[in-house]
Design an enzyme around this catalytic site. Structure first.
Site, PDB file in Angstrom:
ATOM      1  N   ARG A 105      44.456  35.519  25.928  1.00  0.00           N
ATOM      2  CA  ARG A 105      45.603  34.699  25.531  1.00  0.00           C
ATOM      3  C   ARG A 105      45.832  33.837  26.827  1.00  0.00           C
ATOM      4  O   ARG A 105      46.431  34.318  27.810  1.00  0.00           O
ATOM      5  CB  ARG A 105      46.803  35.274  25.022  1.00  0.00           C
ATOM      6  CG  ARG A 105      48.025  34.421  24.903  1.00  0.00           C
ATOM      7  CD  ARG A 105      49.133  34.825  24.100  1.00  0.00           C
ATOM      8  NE  ARG A 105      48.526  34.871  22.599  1.00  0.00           N
ATOM      9  CZ  ARG A 105      49.611  35.285  21.472  1.00  0.00           C
ATOM     10  NH1 ARG A 105      50.963  35.331  21.849  1.00  0.00           N
ATOM     11  NH2 ARG A 105      49.092  35.085  20.367  1.00  0.00           N
ATOM     12  N   HIS A 132      44.323  28.328  17.987  1.00  0.00           N
ATOM     13  CA  HIS A 132      44.815  29.832  17.655  1.00  0.00           C
ATOM     14  C   HIS A 132      43.833  30.253  16.492  1.00  0.00           C
ATOM     15  O   HIS A 132      44.524  30.708  15.246  1.00  0.00           O
ATOM     16  CB  HIS A 132      46.268  29.738  17.142  1.00  0.00           C
ATOM     17  CG  HIS A 132      46.796  31.292  17.320  1.00  0.00           C
ATOM     18  ND1 HIS A 132      45.950  32.362  17.807  1.00  0.00           N
ATOM     19  CD2 HIS A 132      48.099  31.800  17.223  1.00  0.00           C
ATOM     20  CE1 HIS A 132      46.916  33.610  17.712  1.00  0.00           C
ATOM     21  NE2 HIS A 132      48.124  33.312  17.228  1.00  0.00           N
ATOM     22  N   GLN A 135      44.700  33.564  14.245  1.00  0.00           N
ATOM     23  CA  GLN A 135      45.687  33.275  13.278  1.00  0.00           C
ATOM     24  C   GLN A 135      45.397  32.537  11.856  1.00  0.00           C
ATOM     25  O   GLN A 135      45.531  32.937  10.991  1.00  0.00           O
ATOM     26  CB  GLN A 135      46.950  32.230  14.114  1.00  0.00           C
ATOM     27  CG  GLN A 135      48.003  32.125  13.060  1.00  0.00           C
ATOM     28  CD  GLN A 135      48.827  33.505  12.882  1.00  0.00           C
ATOM     29  OE1 GLN A 135      49.265  34.041  13.794  1.00  0.00           O
ATOM     30  NE2 GLN A 135      49.276  33.831  11.592  1.00  0.00           N
ATOM     31  N   ASP A 220      55.617  26.124  12.179  1.00  0.00           N
ATOM     32  CA  ASP A 220      55.483  26.812  13.454  1.00  0.00           C
ATOM     33  C   ASP A 220      56.777  26.371  14.231  1.00  0.00           C
ATOM     34  O   ASP A 220      57.381  25.478  14.109  1.00  0.00           O
ATOM     35  CB  ASP A 220      54.220  26.796  13.961  1.00  0.00           C
ATOM     36  CG  ASP A 220      53.814  27.305  15.503  1.00  0.00           C
ATOM     37  OD1 ASP A 220      54.759  28.391  15.284  1.00  0.00           O
ATOM     38  OD2 ASP A 220      53.049  27.072  16.248  1.00  0.00           O
ATOM     39  N   CYS A 260      53.338  31.609  11.387  1.00  0.00           N
ATOM     40  CA  CYS A 260      52.461  32.582  12.226  1.00  0.00           C
ATOM     41  C   CYS A 260      53.471  33.457  12.792  1.00  0.00           C
ATOM     42  O   CYS A 260      52.971  34.611  13.366  1.00  0.00           O
ATOM     43  CB  CYS A 260      51.561  31.787  13.525  1.00  0.00           C
ATOM     44  SG  CYS A 260      52.414  30.822  14.502  1.00  0.00           S
ATOM     45  N   ARG A 288      46.702  39.663  10.456  1.00  0.00           N
ATOM     46  CA  ARG A 288      45.929  39.730  11.784  1.00  0.00           C
ATOM     47  C   ARG A 288      45.255  40.899  11.929  1.00  0.00           C
ATOM     48  O   ARG A 288      43.920  40.768  12.631  1.00  0.00           O
ATOM     49  CB  ARG A 288      46.971  39.663  12.664  1.00  0.00           C
ATOM     50  CG  ARG A 288      48.054  38.228  12.854  1.00  0.00           C
ATOM     51  CD  ARG A 288      47.168  36.925  13.149  1.00  0.00           C
ATOM     52  NE  ARG A 288      46.674  37.232  14.361  1.00  0.00           N
ATOM     53  CZ  ARG A 288      47.378  36.963  15.631  1.00  0.00           C
ATOM     54  NH1 ARG A 288      48.194  36.439  15.523  1.00  0.00           N
ATOM     55  NH2 ARG A 288      46.577  36.939  16.664  1.00  0.00           N
TER      56      ARG A 288
END
Ligand code: CP
Ligand code: NVA
Length: 302
Positions: A105, A132, A135, A220, A260, A288
């Site tokens: 990340r 991402h 996700q 988001d 998310c 996830r």
């Protein structure tokens, strides 16, 4: 030996590969529910490098590796020589001589690209400023489990044209859904991402226009990690972009809502929507775990 596969964005996979990963993710969900052992990566180790905070990503990768019979190492720049200036390329060479895959990340997408260029093992993008992909595996699994194939459906993205939005663009291209994105002026997704993906995407201004008849509504946070200094301005600029029940009522009657997480109730989404009957955010978060187990199984050679 077959070349090393990485997951820097969803475009690293073909459509059949993605469809296979989503199907496998569903199997992992079922196996875990039924308590069926799935020790498929015994003695394999995942290095996990986090330059930013995380709840879901860290726990899902770490728990996922344990459930697959392997292990995971949490590494942060604060505690490694990366934080003292050791080059990313050197770190990649060293870590990849010791572990079987590396998850990163990073603030900058370029960091995961450099890692992949110098890594002897698969590198997984666990969020950058640009994408991402993990996700989206979970989101697409969640859609599939609730509604079946997403091909030909319409998805509305409301809010910031950010990293998660960019991964929606890639998913639209690979999985064949229409994507309508509504953002305030200045917060549009990168046109280069749309072009590279070759996706069917409309970039609009009005949230109502984007959601009309949509099958899935997604949003988001307005301020992503690393943008905290812009928070006050963003709160002003995104006024009118909250996904509330009035907006959801303009989508298809059986539309789903995804986010998310982490979410800010009262900013990008109302409590009524995220905690309401159309929201599938808890399945989305749980997935996830399952989707990344499918990804780890796919990427790590045995
Ligand atoms: N959605 C997501 O990536 O959550 P975390 O930041 O908690 O990992
Ligand atoms: N766009 C958000 C996603 C968090 C999972 C961020 O980058 O902070």
């Amino acid at each position: 030996m077959s070349p090393i596969r990485h997951c820097l964005s969803l475009l690293d996979f073909t459509t059949p590969e993605l469809v296979g990963l989503l199907q496998r993710a569903g199997e992992f969900r079922r196996m875990r529910r039924q308590g069926e052992a799935h020790v498929l990566l015994p003695q394999k180790t995942l290095g996990m490098l986090f330059e930013k905070a995380s709840t879901r990503t860290r726990v899902s990768f770490e728990a996922g590796m344990a459930q697959l019979g392997g292990s995971a190492l949490f590494l942060s720049p604060r505690d490694t020589q990366l934080g003292r200036g050791e080059p990313v390329a050197d770190t990649a060479r060293v870590l990849s001589s010791m572990v079987d895959a590396i998850m990163i990340r990073a603030h900058e997408h370029r960091t995961v690209e450099i890692f992949a260029e110098h890594s002897a093992v698969p590198v997984i993008n666990a969020l950058t400023d640009r994408f991402h992909p993990c996700q989206l595996l979970a989101d697409m699994q969640t859609w599939l489990e609730h509604r079946g194939p997403i091909e030909g459906r319409t998805v509305a993205w409301i809010g910031d044209g950010n990293n998660v939005c960019h991964s929606y663009i890639n998913a639209a291209a690979r999985l064949g859904f229409s994507l309508r994105i509504a953002t305030p002026a200045g917060y549009e997704p990168d046109p280069g991402v749309i072009e590279a993906a070759g996706a069917e995407v409309s970039v609009l201004r009005a949230p109502a226009e984007a959601v009309t008849g949509a099958d899935l509504v997604v949003t988001d946070v307005w301020t992503s990690m690393g943008q905290e200094d812009e928070n006050a301005r963003r709160l002003k600029d995104f006024a009118g972009y909250q996904v509330d029940q009035t907006l959801m009522n303009q989508a298809a009657p059986d539309a789903l809502f995804m986010h998310c997480l982490p979410a800010h109730r009262g900013e990008e989404v109302s409590a009524e929507v995220i905690d309401g009957p159309q929201s599938v955010v808890w399945d989305e978060a749980e997935n996830r775990l399952h989707a990344q187990k499918a990804l780890l199984e796919f990427l790590i050679p045995r």
